[in-house]
Design an enzyme around this catalytic site. Structure first.
Site, PDB file in Angstrom:
ATOM      1  N   ARG A   1       0.859  -1.199   0.000  1.00  0.00           N
ATOM      2  CA  ARG A   1       0.000   0.000   0.000  1.00  0.00           C
ATOM      3  C   ARG A   1       0.893   1.246   0.000  1.00  0.00           C
ATOM      4  O   ARG A   1       0.544   2.279   0.547  1.00  0.00           O
ATOM      5  CB  ARG A   1      -0.916   0.016   1.236  1.00  0.00           C
ATOM      6  CG  ARG A   1      -1.760  -1.220   1.406  1.00  0.00           C
ATOM      7  CD  ARG A   1      -2.743  -1.454   0.259  1.00  0.00           C
ATOM      8  NE  ARG A   1      -3.422  -2.726   0.402  1.00  0.00           N
ATOM      9  CZ  ARG A   1      -2.969  -3.887  -0.100  1.00  0.00           C
ATOM     10  NH1 ARG A   1      -1.860  -3.939  -0.833  1.00  0.00           N
ATOM     11  NH2 ARG A   1      -3.643  -5.000   0.091  1.00  0.00           N
TER      12      ARG A   1
ATOM     13  N   ARG B   1       3.225   4.937   4.341  1.00  0.00           N
ATOM     14  CA  ARG B   1       3.142   3.643   5.013  1.00  0.00           C
ATOM     15  C   ARG B   1       4.376   2.860   4.562  1.00  0.00           C
ATOM     16  O   ARG B   1       4.368   2.135   3.570  1.00  0.00           O
ATOM     17  CB  ARG B   1       1.869   2.912   4.584  1.00  0.00           C
ATOM     18  CG  ARG B   1       1.429   1.897   5.637  1.00  0.00           C
ATOM     19  CD  ARG B   1       0.565   0.822   5.030  1.00  0.00           C
ATOM     20  NE  ARG B   1      -0.849   1.085   5.239  1.00  0.00           N
ATOM     21  CZ  ARG B   1      -1.777   0.140   5.059  1.00  0.00           C
ATOM     22  NH1 ARG B   1      -1.446  -1.064   4.681  1.00  0.00           N
ATOM     23  NH2 ARG B   1      -3.040   0.406   5.230  1.00  0.00           N
TER      24      ARG B   1
ATOM     25  N   ASP C   1      -2.653  -7.448   4.897  1.00  0.00           N
ATOM     26  CA  ASP C   1      -2.744  -7.073   3.492  1.00  0.00           C
ATOM     27  C   ASP C   1      -1.771  -7.891   2.660  1.00  0.00           C
ATOM     28  O   ASP C   1      -2.113  -8.430   1.614  1.00  0.00           O
ATOM     29  CB  ASP C   1      -2.420  -5.582   3.307  1.00  0.00           C
ATOM     30  CG  ASP C   1      -3.522  -4.674   3.867  1.00  0.00           C
ATOM     31  OD1 ASP C   1      -4.589  -5.201   4.221  1.00  0.00           O
ATOM     32  OD2 ASP C   1      -3.300  -3.457   3.945  1.00  0.00           O
TER      33      ASP C   1
ATOM     34  N   TRP D   1     -10.198  -8.034  10.615  1.00  0.00           N
ATOM     35  CA  TRP D   1      -9.984  -7.575   9.230  1.00  0.00           C
ATOM     36  C   TRP D   1     -10.457  -6.139   9.054  1.00  0.00           C
ATOM     37  O   TRP D   1      -9.859  -5.356   8.316  1.00  0.00           O
ATOM     38  CB  TRP D   1     -10.728  -8.496   8.242  1.00  0.00           C
ATOM     39  CG  TRP D   1     -10.758  -7.892   6.887  1.00  0.00           C
ATOM     40  CD1 TRP D   1      -9.783  -7.960   5.937  1.00  0.00           C
ATOM     41  CD2 TRP D   1     -11.796  -7.051   6.345  1.00  0.00           C
ATOM     42  NE1 TRP D   1     -10.144  -7.221   4.835  1.00  0.00           N
ATOM     43  CE2 TRP D   1     -11.376  -6.652   5.064  1.00  0.00           C
ATOM     44  CE3 TRP D   1     -13.030  -6.598   6.822  1.00  0.00           C
ATOM     45  CZ2 TRP D   1     -12.154  -5.830   4.241  1.00  0.00           C
ATOM     46  CZ3 TRP D   1     -13.806  -5.768   6.009  1.00  0.00           C
ATOM     47  CH2 TRP D   1     -13.360  -5.396   4.739  1.00  0.00           C
TER      48      TRP D   1
ATOM     49  N   ASP E   1     -10.638  -2.606   9.945  1.00  0.00           N
ATOM     50  CA  ASP E   1      -9.852  -1.632  10.712  1.00  0.00           C
ATOM     51  C   ASP E   1     -10.737  -0.751  11.580  1.00  0.00           C
ATOM     52  O   ASP E   1     -10.242  -0.053  12.463  1.00  0.00           O
ATOM     53  CB  ASP E   1      -9.076  -0.724   9.753  1.00  0.00           C
ATOM     54  CG  ASP E   1      -7.811  -1.387   9.254  1.00  0.00           C
ATOM     55  OD1 ASP E   1      -7.247  -2.213   9.988  1.00  0.00           O
ATOM     56  OD2 ASP E   1      -7.394  -1.084   8.116  1.00  0.00           O
TER      57      ASP E   1
ATOM     58  N   GLU F   1     -15.736   1.782   5.435  1.00  0.00           N
ATOM     59  CA  GLU F   1     -16.326   0.728   6.260  1.00  0.00           C
ATOM     60  C   GLU F   1     -17.719   1.098   6.781  1.00  0.00           C
ATOM     61  O   GLU F   1     -18.367   0.287   7.405  1.00  0.00           O
ATOM     62  CB  GLU F   1     -15.408   0.389   7.451  1.00  0.00           C
ATOM     63  CG  GLU F   1     -14.169  -0.419   7.088  1.00  0.00           C
ATOM     64  CD  GLU F   1     -12.963   0.452   6.756  1.00  0.00           C
ATOM     65  OE1 GLU F   1     -13.144   1.644   6.415  1.00  0.00           O
ATOM     66  OE2 GLU F   1     -11.821  -0.066   6.836  1.00  0.00           O
TER      67      GLU F   1
ATOM     68  N   THR G   1      -5.122  -2.521  -3.417  1.00  0.00           N
ATOM     69  CA  THR G   1      -6.193  -2.981  -2.540  1.00  0.00           C
ATOM     70  C   THR G   1      -6.218  -4.502  -2.512  1.00  0.00           C
ATOM     71  O   THR G   1      -5.942  -5.157  -3.527  1.00  0.00           O
ATOM     72  CB  THR G   1      -7.568  -2.446  -3.009  1.00  0.00           C
ATOM     73  OG1 THR G   1      -8.595  -3.296  -2.481  1.00  0.00           O
ATOM     74  CG2 THR G   1      -7.705  -2.443  -4.529  1.00  0.00           C
ATOM     75  N   GLY G   2      -6.592  -5.021  -1.347  1.00  0.00           N
ATOM     76  CA  GLY G   2      -6.716  -6.466  -1.187  1.00  0.00           C
ATOM     77  C   GLY G   2      -7.761  -7.058  -2.117  1.00  0.00           C
ATOM     78  O   GLY G   2      -7.816  -8.280  -2.306  1.00  0.00           O
TER      79      GLY G   2
HETATM   80  C1  GLC Z   1      -8.096  -1.458   4.118  1.00  0.00           C
HETATM   81  C2  GLC Z   1      -6.871  -1.992   4.821  1.00  0.00           C
HETATM   82  C3  GLC Z   1      -7.062  -3.435   5.213  1.00  0.00           C
HETATM   83  C4  GLC Z   1      -8.347  -3.625   5.974  1.00  0.00           C
HETATM   84  C5  GLC Z   1      -9.526  -3.047   5.219  1.00  0.00           C
HETATM   85  C6  GLC Z   1     -10.810  -3.103   6.002  1.00  0.00           C
HETATM   86  O1  GLC Z   1      -8.257  -2.069   2.896  1.00  0.00           O
HETATM   87  O2  GLC Z   1      -5.726  -1.875   4.005  1.00  0.00           O
HETATM   88  O3  GLC Z   1      -5.987  -3.869   5.996  1.00  0.00           O
HETATM   89  O4  GLC Z   1      -8.532  -4.992   6.198  1.00  0.00           O
HETATM   90  O5  GLC Z   1      -9.254  -1.709   4.904  1.00  0.00           O
HETATM   91  O6  GLC Z   1     -10.810  -2.254   7.106  1.00  0.00           O
END
Ligand code: GLC
Length: 804
Positions: free
Chosen positions: A346, A356, A363, A493, A495, A639, A711-712
């Protein structure tokens, strides 16, 4: 609206309208030298670290400036333009352009006033500098005299923050000089007499260069203000407008590299030259530059090498399905996106400024999953690295520094680690991501001995991979909350869920449940009965708890707060339905069939939108508990009820595991960048790479995506598609073929490299089912069920699966 198209024969995305709704970028280079470039040539470069090795400046959160600019001026008419549409920005009625983002190179073509220009930007394979290869052709009927100027804006300090904010310091340590074919920038040049070993305050002289090869420099400039001119901008630099540069360097101000050459072209004639940028000492610069004396003999070959390298990696897994969007993503863009997240984590994009300065544990361990089927040898290197960042108590270091020193690191229990990284405590999920990742690697390669490889812990000691995994389970078992489920700690997971030492996370409990399934396979293989028995007992207890405490009529709850309140009850006014516990109930194997189907149905009903499933709903506003940090975000963002793209991969996988091909594919299409190519103005970011999230229905900008590239999502969706939809599910001893596809698909093909064999897989679906196996033939021989044992594989293996 549409700004471009996918050219899958070349594996390029072609932007035909340069006025895209956001900069649409590409990555060039390697961890040694990184470069990001937009379709309008905006972007920056860095050596090793975006934070500490920044070479070219970029102004974040602005209008995509500055960049790698090439200006072309007609010396008769005095009209000038740029080889990318911006920064000069000629009227698009008369200026035509095409930008081709390829695998690790970007090509800009432009036609304006009878001049065709083509610039190919790239970082040669295994080299730590960049090349802007320029070709200019006179397509008019007259002879033309042009001044062509290349412009690179150096940072005044390799440290990004120092360059941006500490102006009273950084402007007075930089200067530029002209060296015949290049501008040399020196930072701390005045320290050149300081003896080696006695660095003043750790500073050494840093040298950068901006060079022109293949054409004669006719004028130059090393001072940004002189190049631009007061009250001018990048669109009308004084030095370009005048047709000649000032031939002066800078001292005590902003450095830059600008080099002009005058070319005369008869009708139909063309010329080729190259600009180069890097951070190197002079003797090496001279060597590099000498090798570009005839760019036309070098650049084409270097580009071919890059293409061969990347296309070679992608060739490990290629598909042909009835969906062009799916093909483009899996064959090229999602795959390439996975490599970019794998490499850059990231650290560097147009959103991540580079601060970062390390790898996030979860991640990175997730990112690895996206490349296992393409480059297992690259994946295992990173797996080793991440195992070496596991603490001997089994937890992961929340941030693994780029300078990570296995065996000698401090941990979140040490004040020094907290101070240096800003991470105050362990997260509940970090090390649990190792289970799917290590398992996928071993299953893909059959490299079972990997379980016994000895790898250090981050802080002290060492152990086998198997032991590392056991410790990861211990970490969770040693951090249980009030009900005996894994505590949520500083985060799971998500944050934005701070559940602390007492609060509990259903998601982590499901991850742990899943981890126990994986470790049991390892224990059985190793005939470790004691561990297998322990896992049986603990998993049963955990399963019971999850069923008793977390199933709420038609859905799984999200967890418990420190005070023991339920999060995600169906009667809650806000956040009463969460996506991840439903998908993970299926992935982990915990949910019973009817539970799984009911929970998945609720997801579709309550959370799905035309752009994917929302992370939870309704958003937090008036009812957030203390650890519900999501409330800090606007409703529908991130989120807080955003469509968190990473979670789409898990819902795709969950539906596919249940055999629901139609649903799995619907989720894929809703959030797939390529599927939104015709609605690019809504999505805004690139239609060829994933973003971290899409704004949810609670937002006025429903459908707009953010945080491009890193991004994941890249890896979770890749896994959801490869393992889920396409059904490639290897285990220790072979490969299950278990596709879950849209019922309309009549047939699809996969070309896959698997344990040194080339598999050509044809899947036929004459009965138009969504999943299932009627018969499976391998080199003409009927298999049992959907399984291909490794023994039957040949170098070239022909596989036909009849789903119906
Ligand atoms: C971001 C962060 C990841 C986390 C996600 C959900 O993508 O990089 O680590 O899991 O947000 O909060």
């Amino acid at each position: 609206m549409k700004y471009g198209y996918f050219d899958e024969t070349k594996k390029e995305y072609v932007i035909t309208r340069p006025d895209t709704p956001a900069p649409w970028v590409n990555y060039l280079g390697s961890p040694e030298y990184g470069a990001i470039i937009s379709n309008n040539a905006g972007g920056y470069s860095f050596a090793k670290s975006g934070a500490n090795g920044r070479i070219l400046r970029y102004i974040f959160n602005q209008f995509d400036e500055p960049g790698r600019y090439i200006y072309i001026r007609d010396n008769k008419s005095k009209d000038y333009w740029s080889a990318s549409w911006q920064p000069v920005g000629k009227d698009l009625k008369t200026y035509r352009s095409e930008c081709r983002h390829g695998t690790a190179y970007t090509k800009m073509q432009a036609d304006y006033s009878g001049i065709h220009s083509e610039v190919r930007y790239y970082v040669p394979l295994d080299r730590a500098y960049e090349v802007w290869n320029v070709c200019i052709a006179n397509t008019s009927a007259e002879e033309r005299e042009l001044t062509v100027t290349g412009y690179a804006e150096f940072t005044n300090n390799s440290n990004y923050e120092q360059d941006q904010v500490n102006l009273q310091y950084s402007q007075f340590i930089t200067r530029t000089v002209f060296c015949g074919d290049h501008v040399r920038q020196m930072i701390h040049a005045n320290l050149d007499q300081i003896e080696e070993g006695s660095d003043v305050d750790d500073k050494i002289v840093v040298s950068r260069f901006f060079a022109l090869k293949g054409a004669k420099v006719t004028s130059w400039c090393g001072d940004r203000e002189k190049f631009l001119g007061r009250y001018h901008g990048y669109g009308n630099p004084a030095g370009v407008a005048e047709g000649t540069l000032c031939n002066e360097g800078n001292e005590n101000g902003n450095s830059c590299g600008a080099l002009s050459t005058v070319v005369r072209l008869a009708p139909g004639e063309h010329c080729e030259f190259a600009f180069l940028v890097g951070m190197k000492e002079e003797p090496e610069v001279a060597e590099i530059l000498a090798s570009y004396a005839l760019p036309e003999q070098v650049c084409g070959k270097e580009l071919q090498q890059l293409t061969d390298y990347w296309h070679g990696k992608l060739a490990h897994f290629q598909i042909k399905t009835p969906s062009e969007e799916f093909n483009a993503m899996i064959n090229t863009w999602n795959a390439y996106n996975c490599f970019m997240t794998f490499i850059w984590s990231r650290a560097a994009s147009f959103v991540y400024c580079g601060l970062r300065n390390g790898y996030g544990y979860r991640d990175t361990v997730q990112d690895i999953q996206g490349v296992i089927h393409l480059a297992p040898e690259m994946a295992v290197e990173k797996i080793r690295f991440m195992l070496s960042a596991q603490v001997d108590n089994g937890g992961g270091l929340p941030l693994v520094k780029f300078t990570h020193n296995p065996g000698h690191e401090d941990t979140p229990d040490d004040a020094s680690y907290v101070k240096e990284t800003g991470h105050p405590a362990y997260r509940a999920d970090d090390a649990l991501w190792l289970f799917p990742t290590v398992y996928k690697y071993i299953a893909e390669t059959g490299h079972l001995e990997f379980m016994d490889e000895v790898i250090p812990y981050a802080n002290r000691g060492e152990a086998t991979v198997y032991e590392h995994l056991k410790r990861a389970i211990d970490f969770s078992m040693n951090h249980l909350g009030k009900h005996g489920m894994p505590a949520g700690l500083y985060a799971d997971w998500n944050d934005c869920l701070r559940l602390g030492k007492e609060g509990e996370s259903t998601f982590v409990a499901m991850q742990l449940y899943y981890a126990m399934n994986i470790l049991r396979k390892f224990a059985e293989y190793k005939q470790d009965k004691e561990t297998a028995a322990y896992l049986d007992e603990k998993q049963e207890e955990l399963g019971k708890l999850l069923q008793e405490l977390c199933w709420n009529e038609d859905r799984f709850i999200r967890g418990f707060t420190e005070a023991g309140e339920v999060i995600g009850k169906r009667t809650d006014p806000e956040a009463n339905m969460w996506l991840n516990p439903q998908s993970w109930a299926v992935i982990s194997g915990l949910a019973k069939a009817d539970q799984a189907d009911m929970a998945l149905e609720r997801v579709y009903e309550k959370l799905n939108t035309p752009y994917g499933a929302i992370l939870m709903d309704p958003p937090y506003h008036a009812h957030a508990f203390d650890g519900a940090l999501a409330v800090i975000y606007n409703p529908g963002a991130k989120e807080n009820a955003g469509i968190f793209s990473q979670s789409q991969g898990w819902i795709i996988l969950a539906e596919a595991l249940r055999g629901h091909g139609d649903r799995a594919f619907t989720y894929f299409m809703e959030n797939a960048p390529a599927a939104q190519n015709d609605r690019a103005q809504i999505r805004v970011i690139e239609p060829y790479c994933y973003g971290q999230f899409t704004e949810g229905k609670a937002s006025p900008n429903f459908g707009r995506s953010h945080v491009h590239w890193l991004t994941g999502t890249a890896s979770t969706v890749m896994v959801g598609c490869v393992e889920g939809i396409l059904g490639m599910r290897p285990d220790f001893y072979g490969l299950h073929l278990t596709p879950a596809i849209p019922h309309e698909w009549e047939e699809f093909e996969v070309n896959k490299v698997f344990r040194g064999c080339q598999l050509h897989i044809v899947v036929k679906n004459p009965g138009h089912v969504q999943s299932g196996c009627d018969r499976l033939l391998v080199n003409g021989v009927r298999m049992q069920g959907d399984y291909i044992p490794q023994e039957v594989l040949k170098k070239q293996t022909e596989i036909v699966l009849y789903m119906s």
